[in-house]
Design an enzyme around this catalytic site. Sequence first.
Site, short mmCIF file in Angstrom:
data_model
loop_
_atom_site.label_atom_id
_atom_site.label_comp_id
_atom_site.label_asym_id
_atom_site.label_seq_id
_atom_site.Cartn_x
_atom_site.Cartn_y
_atom_site.Cartn_z
N GLY A 98 18.47 -10.01 -1.36
CA GLY A 98 19.24 -9.44 -2.37
C GLY A 98 20.77 -9.19 -2.00
N ASP A 101 22.43 -23.63 -0.65
CA ASP A 101 21.80 -22.73 0.14
C ASP A 101 20.50 -23.21 1.01
OD1 ASP A 101 23.25 -20.88 -1.18
OD2 ASP A 101 21.59 -19.97 -2.59
#
Length: 389
Positions: free
Chosen positions: A124, A173
């Site tokens: 997160g 990513d």
Amino acid sequence: MNNALIHKTSLFFKETFHAEPEIIVLSPGRINIIGEHIDYNDGFVLPAAIDKIICFAFRKNESNASRIIAIDLEDELELDLQSPILLSDKVWTNYIRGVLLQLKKGGFEFQGFDCVFSSNIPVGSGLSSSAALECGLLFGINELFKLNIKPVDIALMGQKAEHWVGINCGIMDQFSSVMGLENKVLKIDCKTLEYEYHNADFNDYSLVLFDSNVKHSLFTSEYNTRRDECEEGLTILKNNFPQINSFRDCTENQVLSVKDKMTTNVFKRSHFVIKEINRVQLACEALDKGNIDVLGELMFETHGGLSTDYEVSCAELDMIVATLKKEEAVIGSRLMGGGFGGCTINLIKKGQEEMIKNKLSALYLDTFGIELRIYDVKIGNGTSLYKPN
Ligand code: GLA
């Protein structure tokens, strides 16, 4: 740091399955120097894999069932590979399910395996722990069953798994997690998937991440909305300039000239995209020439754009960047990744890091009542097999 993680993961495997793992896979998180929210707009990005990783231990088990244990969550998933793969309420398992689904859809033949994994990538925080999970698992299954999947395809399949879970992400990513190289940043052309390595040399400056320690729940829905807004912007541009196929073919003047035809938000998003694509080119040149002051200024500009035009920042991230901008020792700072919380990436004059860290932590705690988390990251290799010496 990673040695302890590798030791813990393989020991856990041995104790659980009473056998040695066949392979150990290391899969990194990523940072991004510049180029935010433009991977899904055919732009360029400048990410790098980092030395924070997920470690996996794997072994084939000669059955059709797979058992996957998340050591840190003290939880496990058992899947019969013949059964349909469906989304579950347990979010972490969806990344695993998504990967297995992609493999099945691709027609790859593989059997059951046992796997345990553990991570030191903060979750997160915008460091792409989910990409590391998808790509590490794909890499491991590819190795175990000799599926011959090319690295770039591992990244693309990881991205599809993420889409299945619910975030319509770009390729940055997964690509950087798979293709990263020690001490190099990757310049990825997200339109063609061509890429180059550039030296990650920031001269007298250190890379430090400040983690706001917040993650606002808007992330997924706002992320997907931004993609839709950009698509709407591109459609308007295409309708007005038939030679335009993507944001890459488009100039700032063209965007400005159709402002009246766009909603305020669509205009702001499109304007940001054009300027950010340009900034990455300038930033990469500045990095190559060692002009870290220019690179830093571009990072501040990116933050401004992400905050006011793309509207993916939040009070905590804006406070960090505004505070650091006043410090002579900080040459660049901006929110990193999708936004709505997570980290800022910062370039701090060597020798001054501790002073800045202490000052910002105290002020951050005082302002928001939240502990700032700090990571000194190194740029590491992409997903790989661990070979003990
Ligand atoms: C998330 C997505 C990436 C990228 C960034 C923003 O990390 O997964 O594809 O869009 O946000 O640059």
